[in-house]
Design a protein around this motif. Structure first.
Motif, PDB file in Angstrom:
ATOM      1  N   MET A  79      55.775 -13.600  29.284  1.00 16.34           N
ATOM      2  CA  MET A  79      54.459 -14.249  30.404  1.00 16.34           C
ATOM      3  C   MET A  79      54.077 -15.216  29.554  1.00 16.34           C
ATOM      4  O   MET A  79      54.166 -15.941  28.803  1.00 16.34           O
ATOM      5  CB  MET A  79      54.232 -13.173  29.692  1.00 16.34           C
ATOM      6  CG  MET A  79      54.023 -11.349  30.293  1.00 16.34           C
ATOM      7  SD  MET A  79      52.721 -10.585  30.443  1.00 16.34           S
ATOM      8  CE  MET A  79      52.522 -10.005  28.503  1.00 16.34           C
ATOM      9  N   ALA A  80      53.037 -16.184  30.483  1.00 17.57           N
ATOM     10  CA  ALA A  80      53.038 -17.275  30.187  1.00 17.57           C
ATOM     11  C   ALA A  80      53.400 -18.594  30.074  1.00 17.57           C
ATOM     12  O   ALA A  80      53.580 -19.035  29.041  1.00 17.57           O
ATOM     13  CB  ALA A  80      52.041 -17.422  29.493  1.00 17.57           C
ATOM     14  N   SER A  81      55.544 -18.179  30.525  1.00 23.77           N
ATOM     15  CA  SER A  81      56.048 -19.040  30.586  1.00 23.77           C
ATOM     16  C   SER A  81      57.028 -19.329  32.026  1.00 23.77           C
ATOM     17  O   SER A  81      57.482 -18.362  32.289  1.00 23.77           O
ATOM     18  CB  SER A  81      57.331 -18.486  29.103  1.00 23.77           C
ATOM     19  OG  SER A  81      58.590 -19.253  29.951  1.00 23.77           O
ATOM     20  N   VAL A  82      56.370 -20.948  32.269  1.00 24.34           N
ATOM     21  CA  VAL A  82      56.998 -21.082  33.915  1.00 24.34           C
ATOM     22  C   VAL A  82      58.990 -20.653  34.011  1.00 24.34           C
ATOM     23  O   VAL A  82      59.115 -19.501  34.835  1.00 24.34           O
ATOM     24  CB  VAL A  82      56.852 -21.963  34.684  1.00 24.34           C
ATOM     25  CG1 VAL A  82      57.734 -22.881  35.357  1.00 24.34           C
ATOM     26  CG2 VAL A  82      55.227 -22.389  34.318  1.00 24.34           C
ATOM     27  N   PHE A  83      59.341 -21.052  32.954  1.00 26.04           N
ATOM     28  CA  PHE A  83      61.065 -21.249  32.574  1.00 26.04           C
ATOM     29  C   PHE A  83      61.502 -19.575  32.520  1.00 26.04           C
ATOM     30  O   PHE A  83      61.826 -18.705  32.310  1.00 26.04           O
ATOM     31  CB  PHE A  83      61.285 -22.512  31.859  1.00 26.04           C
ATOM     32  CG  PHE A  83      60.871 -23.846  32.295  1.00 26.04           C
ATOM     33  CD1 PHE A  83      61.448 -24.206  32.907  1.00 26.04           C
ATOM     34  CD2 PHE A  83      60.169 -24.347  31.432  1.00 26.04           C
ATOM     35  CE1 PHE A  83      61.122 -25.560  33.656  1.00 26.04           C
ATOM     36  CE2 PHE A  83      59.940 -25.541  32.052  1.00 26.04           C
ATOM     37  CZ  PHE A  83      60.170 -25.934  33.036  1.00 26.04           C
ATOM     38  N   GLY A  84      60.080 -19.328  31.606  1.00 25.02           N
ATOM     39  CA  GLY A  84      60.820 -17.541  30.664  1.00 25.02           C
ATOM     40  C   GLY A  84      60.703 -16.778  32.617  1.00 25.02           C
ATOM     41  O   GLY A  84      62.399 -15.832  32.438  1.00 25.02           O
ATOM     42  N   SER A  85      60.045 -17.721  33.764  1.00 23.34           N
ATOM     43  CA  SER A  85      60.011 -16.316  34.944  1.00 23.34           C
ATOM     44  C   SER A  85      61.100 -16.555  35.762  1.00 23.34           C
ATOM     45  O   SER A  85      61.845 -15.797  36.236  1.00 23.34           O
ATOM     46  CB  SER A  85      58.925 -16.975  35.680  1.00 23.34           C
ATOM     47  OG  SER A  85      57.526 -16.689  35.094  1.00 23.34           O
ATOM     48  N   ILE A  86      61.410 -17.700  34.892  1.00 23.09           N
ATOM     49  CA  ILE A  86      63.062 -18.231  35.745  1.00 23.09           C
ATOM     50  C   ILE A  86      64.490 -17.405  35.318  1.00 23.09           C
ATOM     51  O   ILE A  86      65.141 -17.119  36.063  1.00 23.09           O
ATOM     52  CB  ILE A  86      63.330 -19.195  36.055  1.00 23.09           C
ATOM     53  CG1 ILE A  86      62.636 -20.427  36.576  1.00 23.09           C
ATOM     54  CG2 ILE A  86      64.820 -20.104  37.115  1.00 23.09           C
ATOM     55  CD1 ILE A  86      62.333 -21.804  36.578  1.00 23.09           C
ATOM     56  N   VAL A  87      64.564 -17.360  34.249  1.00 19.92           N
ATOM     57  CA  VAL A  87      65.605 -16.808  33.370  1.00 19.92           C
ATOM     58  C   VAL A  87      65.654 -14.945  33.653  1.00 19.92           C
ATOM     59  O   VAL A  87      66.337 -14.273  33.852  1.00 19.92           O
ATOM     60  CB  VAL A  87      65.466 -16.839  31.845  1.00 19.92           C
ATOM     61  CG1 VAL A  87      66.019 -15.980  31.010  1.00 19.92           C
ATOM     62  CG2 VAL A  87      65.634 -18.604  31.695  1.00 19.92           C
ATOM     63  N   GLY A  88      63.756 -14.649  34.183  1.00 23.02           N
ATOM     64  CA  GLY A  88      64.048 -12.875  33.560  1.00 23.02           C
ATOM     65  C   GLY A  88      64.312 -12.934  35.533  1.00 23.02           C
ATOM     66  O   GLY A  88      64.830 -11.882  35.845  1.00 23.02           O
ATOM     67  N   ALA A  89      64.207 -13.482  36.213  1.00 12.96           N
ATOM     68  CA  ALA A  89      64.250 -13.355  37.648  1.00 12.96           C
ATOM     69  C   ALA A  89      65.808 -13.363  37.294  1.00 12.96           C
ATOM     70  O   ALA A  89      66.600 -12.216  38.699  1.00 12.96           O
ATOM     71  CB  ALA A  89      63.632 -14.830  38.307  1.00 12.96           C
ATOM     72  N   ILE A  90      66.065 -14.241  36.754  1.00 16.51           N
ATOM     73  CA  ILE A  90      68.316 -14.537  37.178  1.00 16.51           C
ATOM     74  C   ILE A  90      68.696 -13.243  36.551  1.00 16.51           C
ATOM     75  O   ILE A  90      69.559 -12.629  37.020  1.00 16.51           O
ATOM     76  CB  ILE A  90      68.695 -15.723  36.086  1.00 16.51           C
ATOM     77  CG1 ILE A  90      68.336 -17.100  36.980  1.00 16.51           C
ATOM     78  CG2 ILE A  90      69.997 -15.736  35.850  1.00 16.51           C
ATOM     79  CD1 ILE A  90      68.335 -18.105  36.073  1.00 16.51           C
ATOM     80  N   LEU A  91      67.907 -12.892  34.924  1.00 10.54           N
ATOM     81  CA  LEU A  91      68.686 -11.664  34.231  1.00 10.54           C
ATOM     82  C   LEU A  91      68.661 -10.461  35.044  1.00 10.54           C
ATOM     83  O   LEU A  91      70.197  -9.747  35.669  1.00 10.54           O
ATOM     84  CB  LEU A  91      68.274 -11.958  33.821  1.00 10.54           C
ATOM     85  CG  LEU A  91      68.781 -12.843  32.469  1.00 10.54           C
ATOM     86  CD1 LEU A  91      67.623 -12.652  30.533  1.00 10.54           C
ATOM     87  CD2 LEU A  91      70.135 -12.999  32.027  1.00 10.54           C
ATOM     88  N   LEU A  92      67.585 -10.222  35.551  1.00  7.21           N
ATOM     89  CA  LEU A  92      66.914  -9.130  36.750  1.00  7.21           C
ATOM     90  C   LEU A  92      67.647  -9.092  38.002  1.00  7.21           C
ATOM     91  O   LEU A  92      68.025  -8.027  38.403  1.00  7.21           O
ATOM     92  CB  LEU A  92      65.891  -8.262  36.279  1.00  7.21           C
ATOM     93  CG  LEU A  92      65.666  -8.358  35.181  1.00  7.21           C
ATOM     94  CD1 LEU A  92      63.576  -7.821  34.742  1.00  7.21           C
ATOM     95  CD2 LEU A  92      66.267  -7.195  33.827  1.00  7.21           C
ATOM     96  N   THR A  93      68.491  -9.706  38.571  1.00 11.01           N
ATOM     97  CA  THR A  93      68.454  -9.943  40.114  1.00 11.01           C
ATOM     98  C   THR A  93      69.908  -9.818  39.861  1.00 11.01           C
ATOM     99  O   THR A  93      70.576  -9.214  40.761  1.00 11.01           O
ATOM    100  CB  THR A  93      68.255 -11.154  40.323  1.00 11.01           C
ATOM    101  OG1 THR A  93      67.121 -11.624  40.522  1.00 11.01           O
ATOM    102  CG2 THR A  93      68.691 -11.053  41.933  1.00 11.01           C
TER     103      THR A  93
END
Length: 310
Positions: free
Chosen positions: A252-266
């Protein structure tokens, strides 16, 4: 933007430029496109949850509005796909703006339940209006075209979503580093303190909710045209939870964390497909372990451990 943010953006753009030339087949190209689409949605959702501290459990509903706008308006009314996309985004902004004010008078669990209810209402409407939406069976979506050029191949769609992802990252980082972004972070820290220093709490809450919803609506339209078919599952509760989980796992509160989370959970459900009947158990176990050992999410935890900010 901070220096590290520029470096991170440069790395993402470089990877996006190289990726289509190293992917072995169309399956991986399709997976990369879906990752990028989810990343854009999650970036918008993280602005709301991670930076402003406002939960939303019905965000897939806005995804559904965009998707069905791009299906219904061209099919039944002959609208151009780009005009339908814009109309879906505008309708989403209006709906989000209207419901945001009463919803954001609530806090905590009540706020979560209100956003959940909004998503369920949208999903029910899409299922029941069968004469327009095809009901539970869904409906086909016309191809996206512009000036006689039709987006047909995976490679075409890859470059579209890669460009949108790059712009979304840059825009989000710029917004976070602006007075608006600082007000959001102050709001997350303490609403009372924010009001004391002159932050219009309601206006900022509504604005970021609308912006996040428009992110979802636009990508709903893009997804609909890419897949070529829409169903009410676009807007169901489990999709909303999946998007929130991407935010939490990446950080949370991380733009690049959003990308990593989307990649992993996709990618994770695809990787777990070999565990026939057990993929849900393994998936849940992975998430549980992540929350136990990386409670702030992957990117913020690793950044703190190695002494680097985003």
């Amino acid at each position: 933007m901070q220096k590290n943010a520029y470096i991170g953006l440069g790395i993402v753009v470089a990877v996006l430029l190289v990726l289509p030339f190293v992917l072995p087949n169309s399956y991986y190209m399709d997976l990369a496109i879906r990752m990028a689409i989810n990343a854009i949605i999650v970036i918008g959702l993280n602005l709301l949850i991670g930076f402003a501290g406002q939960i939303s459990l019905g965000h897939a509903g806005f995804l559904g509005i965009g998707a069905y706008a791009s299906a219904v308006l061209p099919t039944h009314f002959g609208w151009h796909p780009l005009l339908a996309l814009a109309a879906g985004a505008a309708a989403t902004a209006v709906i989000a703006g209207v419901v945001a004010r009463p919803i954001f008078k609530l806090k905590g669990n009540y706020l979560a339940m209100a956003t959940l209810g909004l998503g369920i209402i949208i999903n029910i409407a899409l299922r029941n209006e069968a004469q327009w939406t095809g009901g539970p069976d869904g409906m086909a979506v016309p191809a996206m075209g512009l000036l006689g050029f039709e987006l047909g191949s995976d490679r075409h769609w890859y470059w579209v979503v890669a460009l949108l992802l790059s712009v979304s990252i840059w825009a989000s980082l710029s917004l976070i580093d602006s007075p608006f972004g600082r007000a959001l972070r102050a709001l997350h820290g303490s609403e009372v303190a924010s009001q004391v220093v002159g932050v219009n709490v309601v206006r900022y809450k509504v604005s970021i909710f609308v912006l996040s919803a428009v992110f979802a609506s636009i990508m709903g339209s893009i997804t609909a045209h890419y897949v070529g078919f829409v169903t009410p599952n676009f807007a169901d509760f489990f999709h909303s939870i999946e998007l929130v989980t991407m935010v939490v796992v990446g950080g949370m509160a991380s733009v690049f964390g959003s990308i990593v989370g989307a990649i992993l959970l996709t990618a994770l459900p695809q990787a777990l497909a070999t565990f026939e009947g057990w993929e849900t158990v393994v998936f849940g176990s992975v998430l549980m372990l992540c929350m136990i050992f990386l409670p702030k999410g992957l990117v913020p935890t690793l950044a703190a451990r190695f002494g680097k900010g985003e």
